[in-house]
Every structure is written in C-alpha cells, then in structure tokens.
Design a protein around this motif. Structure first.
Motif, PDB file in Angstrom:
ATOM      1  N   PRO A 194       0.762  -1.367  -0.057  1.00 38.38           N
ATOM      2  CA  PRO A 194      -0.126  -0.001   0.120  1.00 38.38           C
ATOM      3  C   PRO A 194       0.918   1.265  -0.039  1.00 38.38           C
ATOM      4  N   LEU A 195       1.997   1.207   0.794  1.00 35.77           N
ATOM      5  CA  LEU A 195       3.042   2.472   0.859  1.00 35.77           C
ATOM      6  C   LEU A 195       3.692   2.752  -0.445  1.00 35.77           C
ATOM      7  N   VAL A 196       4.048   1.700  -1.316  1.00 36.08           N
ATOM      8  CA  VAL A 196       4.592   1.809  -2.366  1.00 36.08           C
ATOM      9  C   VAL A 196       3.562   1.984  -3.472  1.00 36.08           C
ATOM     10  N   ARG A 200       3.825   5.457  -5.953  1.00 37.11           N
ATOM     11  CA  ARG A 200       3.628   5.358  -7.420  1.00 37.11           C
ATOM     12  C   ARG A 200       2.843   6.457  -7.785  1.00 37.11           C
ATOM     13  N   GLU A 201       1.668   6.498  -7.235  1.00 43.16           N
ATOM     14  CA  GLU A 201       0.559   7.652  -7.394  1.00 43.16           C
ATOM     15  C   GLU A 201       0.913   9.057  -7.229  1.00 43.16           C
ATOM     16  N   ASP A 209      12.262  12.208  -5.828  1.00 43.30           N
ATOM     17  CA  ASP A 209      13.299  11.202  -6.292  1.00 43.30           C
ATOM     18  C   ASP A 209      13.149  10.042  -5.155  1.00 43.30           C
ATOM     19  N   LEU A 210      12.906  10.431  -4.017  1.00 42.69           N
ATOM     20  CA  LEU A 210      12.982   9.202  -3.125  1.00 42.69           C
ATOM     21  C   LEU A 210      12.023   9.253  -1.879  1.00 42.69           C
ATOM     22  N   ARG A 226      12.529   4.922 -12.218  1.00 44.83           N
ATOM     23  CA  ARG A 226      12.825   6.064 -11.412  1.00 44.83           C
ATOM     24  C   ARG A 226      12.297   5.976 -10.102  1.00 44.83           C
ATOM     25  N   LEU A 227      11.417   5.239  -9.739  1.00 46.83           N
ATOM     26  CA  LEU A 227      10.986   5.015  -8.497  1.00 46.83           C
ATOM     27  C   LEU A 227      11.610   4.447  -7.371  1.00 46.83           C
TER      28      LEU A 227
END
Length: 260
Positions: A194-196, A200-201, A209-210, A226-227
């Motif tokens: 869910p956090l990833v 993404r969104e 960047d991070l 790039r994620l």
C-alpha cells in the motif's frame, strides 16, 4: 550523510526487552551522529507517548538525554510523529531540541527531493474502521478531554495496552519478515505494497526522487525504474535504518547487511 530510523517502539515488551532495544537505539544515535548532517526519526519512536502540560511519560531517560546531547552539539534531529506517538506536545522540541513534524514532508537532501512520512494514514480508503480511529485519535477536542479527564497513571496504562494490541497486529502480518537478515528487494511484498502504491501515485503528479516510510515493520528497498521507496523495519523485529549519502544514494541497512 542523512540517517533515517523508525518504529523503535521504546517501552514495548517486558522490561529487559525494552531496555535492550533502548540501548541499541542510543548506540545507533551515537554512531550516526559522527557524520550526520541530520538524523530523521520517522515515527513510532515511542510505543506510547502522551504529554500532559506538566507531566511526561516515565522512562526513556537514556534516549531523551542522548537526543538533548546531540542537538546541544549542533546535530539536527527531525522527529516525524507516528500513530503511537502522535500526541507529542512541546516537550521534545523545548527540552531535547528536536524539530517536530506532524505530517508528511518533501525535503531536499543531498540534491534529492525526499518524501518522508510515517505512513500510518495512507491508502486506507477501504478500511472505514481505521479511518474512524484515525479521526478520533487526531481530534484536538478528544485529546484535550483525555488530558484533563484521565489521570496520567490510567492514561499511560490504557495507552500501553492499546499500543500493544496494535503492535501484535503488525507482528502477525509481518511474521515472515521476523527472520530476515537483509532487506527485501523483490518487486512485490503484500504487507508494504500500500505504501509503495501511494508512492507510485504521488510520483505521477509530483517531482520526488525518493520515498522513506516506516509503520509497516517490514524492511523493504523497492526500485522500479525512477521510483525508489524505502520502508524501514521495526527495531524489535527487523532492526534497520537508511542512509542517504552525499551523492544522493539511499541505502537500506540491517545489522551486518546492506541492500544492493
């Protein structure tokens, strides 16, 4: 160098376990401070924290003393509240010199835009009970009533009971991670997904960047094009931390291991 840690859960478990975790954390603070431009504490540093106007929780003396020592020496220490320590008042800022943030922030560090958040109230649209509890616990009115209507001894007893209940839920979900000796670097991990997905969104409409999150108790270093998303582990289960070096490379580390 910038250092990140979360989910220390100081005060959790029996007295011996709690003391061992605190000693490990204080030793880490000492090591990080040797070359740190800043140390970021990304939520749930305490298993439960509630300040009355003139009363703060008993314990944590080694941690509080070390944090005050570091900030007195000029080390920047940034504290993001988590769901276990959201009821921070002015004590940690006034007495220990911490910089307090109660919501996610994007900061420029080593030339990179870094999104930092504990992660407890993200991607919960399908969990109405969790949304309801978040609203209750973040209510200023209820916080005021709790402060003035509940004796500190009873408040802390309730808080530690509730925190333990919450931690057990995380522990059961992250049981697979308890035996990890290095960060998870696969393309999918259900517990932290869910956090990833939030990252993404968010990255579709914002230049970031991070991403650095805590909360899920599972150390994960996710890289998709790039994620780049790092999820920090719980120190009672999967002790880990992240380092952002001068070149802008973010690395998730566990004792004796580093991600590749």
């Amino acid at each position: 160098m910038y250092y990140f840690a979360s989910d220390i859960h100081l005060g959790a478990g029996d007295a011996a376990t709690a003391r061992a975790v605190e000693r490990r954390f204080v030793a880490w603070l000492d090591d990080a401070a040797r070359d740190a431009e800043a140390i970021f504490l990304v939520g749930d540093i305490f298993d439960f924290w509630f300040e009355y106007r003139r009363v703060v929780p008993k314990g944590f003396v080694r941690t509080l003393g070390k944090l005050a020592e570091l900030t007195d020496r000029g080390v920047r220490v940034v504290f993001f509240t988590g769901n276990h320590d959201m009821w921070v008042g002015d004590y940690l800022a006034r007495e220990c010199g911490l910089e307090i943030h109660t919501s996610p922030e994007v900061m420029t560090l080593s030339g990179k835009k870094v999104f930092i958040a504990h992660g407890d109230n993200m991607k919960i649209d399908g969990q109405p009970m969790l949304k309801f509890l978040n609203r209750i616990f973040r209510s200023r009115t209820l916080r005021w009533l709790f402060s003035w209507g509940v004796h500190p001894d009873w408040a802390l007893r309730f808080g530690h009971w509730w925190s333990g209940r919450s931690r057990k839920g995380h522990g059961e979900e992250a049981a697979r991670g308890a035996s990890l000796t290095e960060p998870y670097t696969g393309s999918s991990e259900p517990h932290t997904e869910p956090l990833v997905e939030y990252a993404r969104e968010y990255s579709r409409t914002h230049a970031v960047d991070l991403f650095v999150f805590g909360h899920m108790h599972f150390p994960r270093d996710c890289r998709e094009g790039r994620l780049h998303v790092v999820n920090l582990g719980c120190w009672a289960e999967n002790p880990s931390y992240a380092v952002l070096d001068a070149a802008g490379e973010l690395t998730l580390k566990m004792p004796g291991k580093t991600s590749v």
